[in-house]
Design a protein around this motif. Structure first.
Motif, PDB file in Angstrom:
ATOM      1  N   GLU A   1      42.598   8.487  25.406  1.00 32.54           N
ATOM      2  CA  GLU A   1      43.738   8.217  26.276  1.00 32.54           C
ATOM      3  C   GLU A   1      43.937   9.347  27.288  1.00 32.54           C
ATOM      4  O   GLU A   1      44.274   9.097  28.454  1.00 32.54           O
ATOM      5  CB  GLU A   1      44.999   8.022  25.431  1.00 32.54           C
ATOM      6  N   LYS A   2      43.713  10.588  26.848  1.00 24.90           N
ATOM      7  CA  LYS A   2      43.825  11.723  27.777  1.00 24.90           C
ATOM      8  C   LYS A   2      42.713  11.671  28.830  1.00 24.90           C
ATOM      9  O   LYS A   2      42.925  12.018  29.991  1.00 24.90           O
ATOM     10  CB  LYS A   2      43.772  13.049  27.019  1.00 24.90           C
ATOM     11  N   ARG A   3      41.524  11.238  28.424  1.00 16.55           N
ATOM     12  CA  ARG A   3      40.425  11.070  29.401  1.00 16.55           C
ATOM     13  C   ARG A   3      40.788   9.983  30.403  1.00 16.55           C
ATOM     14  O   ARG A   3      40.509  10.109  31.591  1.00 16.55           O
ATOM     15  CB  ARG A   3      39.138  10.724  28.665  1.00 16.55           C
ATOM     16  N   MET A   4      41.410   8.908  29.930  1.00 12.63           N
ATOM     17  CA  MET A   4      41.867   7.858  30.836  1.00 12.63           C
ATOM     18  C   MET A   4      42.859   8.429  31.846  1.00 12.63           C
ATOM     19  O   MET A   4      42.806   8.106  33.040  1.00 12.63           O
ATOM     20  CB  MET A   4      42.530   6.737  30.027  1.00 12.63           C
ATOM     21  N   GLY A   5      43.737   9.294  31.367  1.00  6.37           N
ATOM     22  CA  GLY A   5      44.699   9.939  32.263  1.00  6.37           C
ATOM     23  C   GLY A   5      44.002  10.803  33.301  1.00  6.37           C
ATOM     24  O   GLY A   5      44.410  10.835  34.469  1.00  6.37           O
ATOM     25  N   LEU A   6      42.958  11.506  32.884  1.00  2.00           N
ATOM     26  CA  LEU A   6      42.171  12.318  33.827  1.00  2.00           C
ATOM     27  C   LEU A   6      41.564  11.429  34.900  1.00  2.00           C
ATOM     28  O   LEU A   6      41.621  11.746  36.093  1.00  2.00           O
ATOM     29  CB  LEU A   6      41.079  13.073  33.077  1.00  2.00           C
ATOM     30  N   TRP A   7      40.960  10.324  34.502  1.00  6.05           N
ATOM     31  CA  TRP A   7      40.361   9.382  35.461  1.00  6.05           C
ATOM     32  C   TRP A   7      41.433   8.820  36.401  1.00  6.05           C
ATOM     33  O   TRP A   7      41.207   8.674  37.600  1.00  6.05           O
ATOM     34  CB  TRP A   7      39.671   8.264  34.703  1.00  6.05           C
ATOM     35  N   ASP A   8      42.607   8.492  35.849  1.00  6.46           N
ATOM     36  CA  ASP A   8      43.712   7.999  36.691  1.00  6.46           C
ATOM     37  C   ASP A   8      44.109   9.044  37.738  1.00  6.46           C
ATOM     38  O   ASP A   8      44.342   8.718  38.903  1.00  6.46           O
ATOM     39  CB  ASP A   8      44.936   7.668  35.837  1.00  6.46           C
TER      40      ASP A   8
ATOM     41  N   ILE B   1      35.632   3.902  12.562  1.00  6.42           N
ATOM     42  CA  ILE B   1      36.220   4.639  13.687  1.00  6.42           C
ATOM     43  C   ILE B   1      35.766   4.031  15.011  1.00  6.42           C
ATOM     44  O   ILE B   1      36.571   3.812  15.927  1.00  6.42           O
ATOM     45  CB  ILE B   1      35.832   6.133  13.642  1.00  6.42           C
ATOM     46  N   ASN B   2      34.471   3.755  15.123  1.00  8.09           N
ATOM     47  CA  ASN B   2      33.945   3.167  16.361  1.00  8.09           C
ATOM     48  C   ASN B   2      34.611   1.834  16.674  1.00  8.09           C
ATOM     49  O   ASN B   2      34.904   1.538  17.840  1.00  8.09           O
ATOM     50  CB  ASN B   2      32.429   2.992  16.261  1.00  8.09           C
ATOM     51  N   THR B   3      34.856   1.033  15.661  1.00 11.54           N
ATOM     52  CA  THR B   3      35.520  -0.260  15.860  1.00 11.54           C
ATOM     53  C   THR B   3      36.947  -0.060  16.355  1.00 11.54           C
ATOM     54  O   THR B   3      37.410  -0.744  17.277  1.00 11.54           O
ATOM     55  CB  THR B   3      35.530  -1.067  14.546  1.00 11.54           C
ATOM     56  N   GLN B   4      37.641   0.902  15.755  1.00 11.61           N
ATOM     57  CA  GLN B   4      39.044   1.136  16.095  1.00 11.61           C
ATOM     58  C   GLN B   4      39.226   1.690  17.508  1.00 11.61           C
ATOM     59  O   GLN B   4      40.237   1.410  18.164  1.00 11.61           O
ATOM     60  CB  GLN B   4      39.682   2.093  15.083  1.00 11.61           C
ATOM     61  N   ILE B   5      38.273   2.472  17.971  1.00 12.72           N
ATOM     62  CA  ILE B   5      38.434   3.110  19.293  1.00 12.72           C
ATOM     63  C   ILE B   5      37.733   2.329  20.406  1.00 12.72           C
ATOM     64  O   ILE B   5      37.806   2.727  21.569  1.00 12.72           O
ATOM     65  CB  ILE B   5      37.920   4.569  19.279  1.00 12.72           C
ATOM     66  N   GLN B   6      37.074   1.235  20.068  1.00 11.26           N
ATOM     67  CA  GLN B   6      36.325   0.486  21.082  1.00 11.26           C
ATOM     68  C   GLN B   6      37.185   0.019  22.261  1.00 11.26           C
ATOM     69  O   GLN B   6      36.720   0.066  23.413  1.00 11.26           O
ATOM     70  CB  GLN B   6      35.608  -0.707  20.440  1.00 11.26           C
ATOM     71  N   PRO B   7      38.441  -0.442  22.024  1.00  5.57           N
ATOM     72  CA  PRO B   7      39.261  -0.860  23.184  1.00  5.57           C
ATOM     73  C   PRO B   7      39.454   0.259  24.203  1.00  5.57           C
ATOM     74  O   PRO B   7      39.374   0.034  25.407  1.00  5.57           O
ATOM     75  CB  PRO B   7      40.586  -1.276  22.541  1.00  5.57           C
ATOM     76  N   GLN B   8      39.699   1.479  23.719  1.00  4.21           N
ATOM     77  CA  GLN B   8      39.874   2.620  24.632  1.00  4.21           C
ATOM     78  C   GLN B   8      38.563   2.951  25.349  1.00  4.21           C
ATOM     79  O   GLN B   8      38.565   3.265  26.551  1.00  4.21           O
ATOM     80  CB  GLN B   8      40.364   3.846  23.860  1.00  4.21           C
ATOM     81  N   LYS B   9      37.451   2.880  24.631  1.00  3.71           N
ATOM     82  CA  LYS B   9      36.156   3.151  25.252  1.00  3.71           C
ATOM     83  C   LYS B   9      35.847   2.122  26.328  1.00  3.71           C
ATOM     84  O   LYS B   9      35.353   2.450  27.406  1.00  3.71           O
ATOM     85  CB  LYS B   9      35.058   3.161  24.182  1.00  3.71           C
ATOM     86  N   ASP B  10      36.154   0.866  26.045  1.00  4.67           N
ATOM     87  CA  ASP B  10      35.905  -0.200  27.023  1.00  4.67           C
ATOM     88  C   ASP B  10      36.727   0.020  28.291  1.00  4.67           C
ATOM     89  O   ASP B  10      36.233  -0.179  29.408  1.00  4.67           O
ATOM     90  CB  ASP B  10      36.237  -1.568  26.415  1.00  4.67           C
ATOM     91  N   LYS B  11      37.985   0.433  28.127  1.00  4.46           N
ATOM     92  CA  LYS B  11      38.836   0.697  29.290  1.00  4.46           C
ATOM     93  C   LYS B  11      38.246   1.806  30.152  1.00  4.46           C
ATOM     94  O   LYS B  11      38.229   1.717  31.377  1.00  4.46           O
ATOM     95  CB  LYS B  11      40.244   1.087  28.826  1.00  4.46           C
TER      96      LYS B  11
ATOM     97  N   GLU C   1      40.557   9.245  13.423  1.00  2.00           N
ATOM     98  CA  GLU C   1      40.849   8.046  14.213  1.00  2.00           C
ATOM     99  C   GLU C   1      41.969   8.308  15.216  1.00  2.00           C
ATOM    100  O   GLU C   1      41.841   8.000  16.403  1.00  2.00           O
ATOM    101  CB  GLU C   1      41.246   6.897  13.275  1.00  2.00           C
ATOM    102  N   GLU C   2      43.056   8.924  14.753  1.00  2.00           N
ATOM    103  CA  GLU C   2      44.199   9.197  15.623  1.00  2.00           C
ATOM    104  C   GLU C   2      43.826  10.177  16.736  1.00  2.00           C
ATOM    105  O   GLU C   2      44.167   9.957  17.915  1.00  2.00           O
ATOM    106  CB  GLU C   2      45.342   9.783  14.794  1.00  2.00           C
ATOM    107  N   THR C   3      43.112  11.234  16.393  1.00  6.01           N
ATOM    108  CA  THR C   3      42.717  12.242  17.384  1.00  6.01           C
ATOM    109  C   THR C   3      41.760  11.647  18.407  1.00  6.01           C
ATOM    110  O   THR C   3      41.860  11.944  19.608  1.00  6.01           O
ATOM    111  CB  THR C   3      42.055  13.451  16.686  1.00  6.01           C
ATOM    112  N   SER C   4      40.851  10.802  17.944  1.00  7.27           N
ATOM    113  CA  SER C   4      39.873  10.187  18.850  1.00  7.27           C
ATOM    114  C   SER C   4      40.555   9.276  19.864  1.00  7.27           C
ATOM    115  O   SER C   4      40.220   9.304  21.060  1.00  7.27           O
ATOM    116  CB  SER C   4      38.848   9.390  18.039  1.00  7.27           C
ATOM    117  N   ILE C   5      41.510   8.488  19.400  1.00  8.94           N
ATOM    118  CA  ILE C   5      42.243   7.598  20.306  1.00  8.94           C
ATOM    119  C   ILE C   5      43.023   8.417  21.331  1.00  8.94           C
ATOM    120  O   ILE C   5      43.015   8.123  22.528  1.00  8.94           O
ATOM    121  CB  ILE C   5      43.178   6.667  19.510  1.00  8.94           C
ATOM    122  N   LEU C   6      43.675   9.495  20.876  1.00 11.00           N
ATOM    123  CA  LEU C   6      44.414  10.361  21.799  1.00 11.00           C
ATOM    124  C   LEU C   6      43.483  11.006  22.825  1.00 11.00           C
ATOM    125  O   LEU C   6      43.812  11.082  24.012  1.00 11.00           O
ATOM    126  CB  LEU C   6      45.156  11.446  21.016  1.00 11.00           C
ATOM    127  N   ALA C   7      42.309  11.448  22.364  1.00 10.90           N
ATOM    128  CA  ALA C   7      41.347  12.077  23.273  1.00 10.90           C
ATOM    129  C   ALA C   7      40.896  11.104  24.352  1.00 10.90           C
ATOM    130  O   ALA C   7      40.774  11.474  25.530  1.00 10.90           O
ATOM    131  CB  ALA C   7      40.143  12.585  22.477  1.00 10.90           C
TER     132      ALA C   7
END
Length: 261
Positions: free
Chosen positions: A240-247, A6-16, A232-238
Motif C-alpha cells: 500500500e505504501k508503494r502504491m502511495g509512492l506511485w500515486d 501470503i501470496n494469495t492474500q496480497i495478490q489484490p495489492q500486487k495486481d493494483k 501478511e499484515e506488514t506485506s500488505i502495508l508495504a
C-alpha cells in the motif's frame, strides 16, 4: 500458514501495483526525470532494510559468533554483496544506489534533492526528523517513514516481510513494466545505464534473490502462526505504501504537464 497463503492474500495489492496508470504516464524526458527523482528514495531506503536484516541475521559485531541459521546468513550476505558492490555497465564496482544516481545524471535528472536529503539525515542524526522536515510529497514521506518504523521496531520477520514482499518479489514484474515504457517512448535517448540498472535487478531478483528471500521468510516464521500473520499484515502495508509512492510520482508528472500548458 505458508508462503503460498501470503501470496494469495496480497495478490489484490500486487495486481493494483502492476496495473497502475503511472507506467503509461512516462512519455517525455521530463516525465522520466519526475519518475527518477522520486523513485530514487525507494532505491535508497531499500538498502536500510537490507542492512537491518544483515545486522539481525548475521554477525556484524566483534567478537564474532556464528549465527544460528546458516542458509539465511548466506542469503543476506549474498544480497548485500550484489547490492553494495555490483559490477557497473563499464565493469567498475558500485552499489545499486550509486548506479542509480549515475544513471539519473547521465540522462539529465536532478540528483541534488536526494543528495540534500542525505545531508539532512547526517546532520540531524535522525532519519525521521529528516523525512518530516523535507519537501517531499506526503506519500513519499509515508513510504520512507514506514520503512524506518519497521526497522526501528526491530522484528526480523517483519523487516523480512517488507523486504521480500514489498521489494524483492515485486521488482521483476514492476521493473519490466517500466522498461517497456522506456524502450517505446525514448528510442533515441541514451538510457543505457538506467536500462542496465533495471535489467540487473530483474535478473537478480527473479532468478536468485526473490526465491531465496521467500525461503528466509519460511525459516524466520517456522510454525509460529502469529509471525505469519505479522508477515501478511506488514506485506500488505508495504504494498500500500508503494502504491502511495506511485500515486505521488504520477501526481508530480501531471503537475509538471499542467504547469507547462
Amino acid at each position: 500458514m505458508t508462503i503460498q497463503h501470503i501470496n494469495t492474500q496480497i495478490q489484490p495489492q500486487k495486481d493494483k501495483l502492476l496495473n497502475h496508470s503511472l507506467y503509461t504516464q512516462i512519455k517525455s524526458i521530463d516525465d522520466l526525470h519526475c519518475f527518477l527523482e522520486s523513485h530514487v528514495y525507494a532505491v535508497w531506503d531499500f538498502m536500510s532494510l537490507l542492512k537491518a536484516l544483515q545486522q539481525k541475521l548475521t554477525c556484524t559485531t566483534t567478537p564474532w559468533f556464528a549465527t544460528q541459521n546458516t542458509e539465511t546468513r548466506y542469503l543476506i550476505n549474498e544480497i548485500v554483496l550484489a547490492e553494495e558492490s555490483d559490477l557497473t555497465l563499464d565493469g567498475k564496482r558500485q552499489s545499486h544506489f550509486e548506479m542509480y544516481l549515475d544513471a539519473m545524471k547521465s540522462c539529465g535528472a536532478n540528483t541534488q534533492p536526494m543528495e540534500a536529503f542525505l545531508e539532512a539525515v547526517v546532520e540531524t542524526k535522525n532519519v525521521f526528523i529528516a523525512i518530516k522536515h523535507s519537501d517531499l510529497h506526503p506519500k513519499i514521506k509515508a513510504f520512507l517513514d514506514f520503512t524506518f518504523r519497521i526497522i526501528e521496531e526491530g522484528q526480523s520477520h517483519k523487516i523480512a516481510a517488507a523486504f521480500t514482499f514489498g521489494r524483492e518479489d515485486l521488482i521483476p514484474n514492476m521493473f519490466t513494466e517500466i522498461l517497456k515504457n522506456f524502450k517505446i517512448n525514448f528510442p533515441e535517448t541514451d538510457l543505457s545505464q538506467l536500462i542496465y540498472y533495471f535489467e540487473r535487478h530483474i535478473e537478480l531478483d527473479a532468478d536468485e534473490h526473490g526465491p531465496m528471500a521467500m525461503q528466509m521468510i519460511s525459516e524466520l516464521c517456522g510454525d509460529d502462526v502469529q509471525k505469519w500473520r505479522d508477515v501478511e499484515e506488514t506485506s500488505i502495508l508495504a504494498l500500500e505504501k508503494r502504491m502511495g509512492l506511485w500515486d505521488a510520482i504520477e501526481e508530480h508528472i501531471q503537475a509538471e504537464i499542467s504547469s507547462a500548458i
